[in-house]
Write a protein that holds these residues in place. Sequence first.
Motif, PDB file in Angstrom:
ATOM      1  N   UNK A  28       0.854  -1.191   0.000  1.00  0.00           N
ATOM      2  CA  UNK A  28       0.000   0.000   0.000  1.00  0.00           C
ATOM      3  C   UNK A  28       0.889   1.240   0.000  1.00  0.00           C
ATOM      4  N   UNK A  29       0.610   2.138  -0.966  1.00  0.00           N
ATOM      5  CA  UNK A  29       1.292   3.422  -1.043  1.00  0.00           C
ATOM      6  C   UNK A  29       0.236   4.522  -1.020  1.00  0.00           C
ATOM      7  N   UNK A  47       4.918   4.372   1.641  1.00  0.00           N
ATOM      8  CA  UNK A  47       4.489   2.993   1.830  1.00  0.00           C
ATOM      9  C   UNK A  47       4.058   2.750   3.280  1.00  0.00           C
ATOM     10  N   UNK A  48       2.963   1.986   3.422  1.00  0.00           N
ATOM     11  CA  UNK A  48       2.447   1.572   4.720  1.00  0.00           C
ATOM     12  C   UNK A  48       2.415   0.048   4.779  1.00  0.00           C
ATOM     13  N   UNK A  49       2.777  -0.515   5.928  1.00  0.00           N
ATOM     14  CA  UNK A  49       2.729  -1.965   6.083  1.00  0.00           C
ATOM     15  C   UNK A  49       1.273  -2.438   6.061  1.00  0.00           C
ATOM     16  N   UNK A  71      -2.743   0.171  -4.507  1.00  0.00           N
ATOM     17  CA  UNK A  71      -2.870  -1.119  -3.838  1.00  0.00           C
ATOM     18  C   UNK A  71      -2.371  -2.218  -4.766  1.00  0.00           C
ATOM     19  N   UNK A  72      -1.458  -3.056  -4.257  1.00  0.00           N
ATOM     20  CA  UNK A  72      -0.959  -4.218  -4.992  1.00  0.00           C
ATOM     21  C   UNK A  72      -1.124  -5.459  -4.124  1.00  0.00           C
ATOM     22  N   UNK A  73      -1.705  -6.524  -4.665  1.00  0.00           N
ATOM     23  CA  UNK A  73      -1.791  -7.807  -3.961  1.00  0.00           C
ATOM     24  C   UNK A  73      -1.383  -8.915  -4.926  1.00  0.00           C
ATOM     25  N   UNK A  74      -0.629  -9.900  -4.425  1.00  0.00           N
ATOM     26  CA  UNK A  74      -0.221 -11.018  -5.272  1.00  0.00           C
ATOM     27  C   UNK A  74      -0.119 -12.283  -4.430  1.00  0.00           C
TER      28      UNK A  74
END
Length: 724
Positions: A76-77, A82-84, A199-202
């Motif tokens: 998450x940016x 960036x945030x954890x 938002x990036x998820x993989x």
Amino acid sequence: DINSRCPFGMFCDYSSGVEVGEDKNYTSGNKPSGTCQDCKWHLEYCQHMDLSPDGLADCVERCNNFGCTEVGKAELFIDGVEYESFHIAGTPFATNIRGPVVDFGLGIGKNVSSVNLNGLENPVCLIRRGGTFFYRKIIGCQSRGGVAAIIYNFHLDEDLNYATLFSDEQMSVHIPAITLRGDDGLKLLNDNLGGIATVNTKSVGRSCVPDCTDLTSCPEKQFCDYDVYYYYANTHGKVYGDSFGSCRECPQEDDDDCYFGTQNLLSAASCAHVCGSTLKFPECKLCGRDVALDIALDSSTTNSNSSLDICNFCPSGMDEEHYESNFPIFGVETSCLDVQLYFDRYKIPSSNRNCELATMYNFVCGCAGPGYMKADSNLKRNALVWLPRCTAITSVIGSAIIIYEVMTNEMKRKKMNNQMLAVLSTFDLFGSIAYALTSLPIPKDQHIQGAKGNNATCTAQGFFIQLNSTAGYINLSLAVYYLMVIKFGWSQDRLKKYMVWFYLCPIATGLAFAFAGISSYTNVILWCSNGAKWWPEIPVIFAIVSATVIMTSVCIHVYKQERASMRWRYAGTRTTRESVSNSVFWQSIYYLLSFYMTWPPYLTLQYIWASGKYANYSFVLFAGTVVPMQGFWNCVAFKRFQIEEVFSTVLQSVRIKVNRFKSRRSFNGKGRKKQCVTGSIPNDSETKKTDSTFCHGVLEYGKTDAPKQIESVEEIVETKLDST
């Protein structure tokens, strides 16, 4: 058949009808056999497929590890920072999802009914945890045009690093969803609304969790978490014959996770049993004993469709601002939301003592209802503040008078009992001032009427209230003093040789207990006091019992002495020693009565609280009103002769005025019969005595003298005796 196993992911239903035997020496054509079938998505299906006993056993054995989910990684940016964050399992994987951050509240209810995301381009929903399932929050965001959901924790300093959607729910969710720490979420809410989120998820692999049902158990150190399917079934109106779920590791740090970290009572019971977990209440008078799982479990399973009276912890509904408020009697880390969910999930009956305990303190969470010692109106709450305050002020004045008179009067200052009384009054003065503050030093965020303090002021008040018990211990020293004077005839000089012990023992005990309780001073509604169980009251109880035994011995001695002396003296005569002993005896009785009139009701209240029972409002008010009054009653005993003299003077004045009033009514009343007494008094005009008649309001001197009006018979007697 028995000799060839099904491929991985399949099981044999053993539908041939031949049971698997222990010797396994089957004849040709009579072997247990069947068809290989696919394992379903959960072990629960084994119990609903009408399998033979051998088929069920093979299904359970072969399909026990199919609770698998895709494990994802999230990034998450916000405006490039960036945030954890953590991926919510079961939500889609996507990359480079961009859009402005929009406050979506809890994702339910009134706080989102007016939120319209359709007018924004690719909005990213910022949602607070709590109130409903993640699935509903995500669907709410998705239905209003959101492209991603960020759910942040309500515990500011804790990660939300594990969350998953259930299989059927995953089919309806089409946007990525991630979780965030509470403090990071609050920062976004306050400073970054409207900022551009990326938002990036993989996927990084699969994680398989063993399934469990009522008929199967989990591996060692794992419990069956029934919450997923138990709650899912109830929410969607589906009915399953048995409860089932997934195995979870036992909590490692927080034992209360078994109770506040699970979704229903079945999971909590499994967790507590397998993991040996107990709900650790603080050691305090007003804290719970246990969560009564058996009672709640029985009521939630056998009365699910009945009109069972379920505990309503917060009848008025809890505002979001109180979710993180600490609930003091269910552990240091327990929040108001945890307690609300505890009662909602477990369906605790209203008759359960945990319900009574929790609702008594529900005002801390901003809830209306029977809390606050059942002071359900402002009038009752103000009474808890002001009645004890007023009586404490009278005690402050009384103790100050005693100290002043003993210190300024040399004759009184020389007597040892007066010296002890002055020291006693000094400690009572400190305690009475602390009592007079009542709720003022209590932390203001605890929603007590008149509270404006903090933890430091609360501790200070509790210290001086605990120190006030030193006055009770000095009362015991006074009792010993009177025993030695009255029964054993000790002189002042002899007593003064041991004077240091009369002070050292009670003062040292009082200080020791006051300092020992520093970590236990807490809000007990009326004021801040020692919240520990039992031990703070033990010395006071010992002092009361000991003083009672001593004074009983003194009373018996005085009684026997009086009986013996009456046989050898004329009626009404008394020796000097007997007169002094009698005076000292009654002085001791008065001082100890002040002790008995203040402490027993409050000690009774402490016992009721510490034993897990809850006193009614009237008794709490009564006990809180009388306990600060020892200084007042000590002053009454100290000044009793002056008080008696004042009362005697006032009574005599009232009696004279009443007689005057009666005299006027008798003289002025027509047709009334005069009550007269014939006697002999000096005549005003002659020196010889003349027979005359006293009447109410009239004095007649013979037949020829005119009646002369007077005020009263008493005035005639006083006037003539003075002239004579």
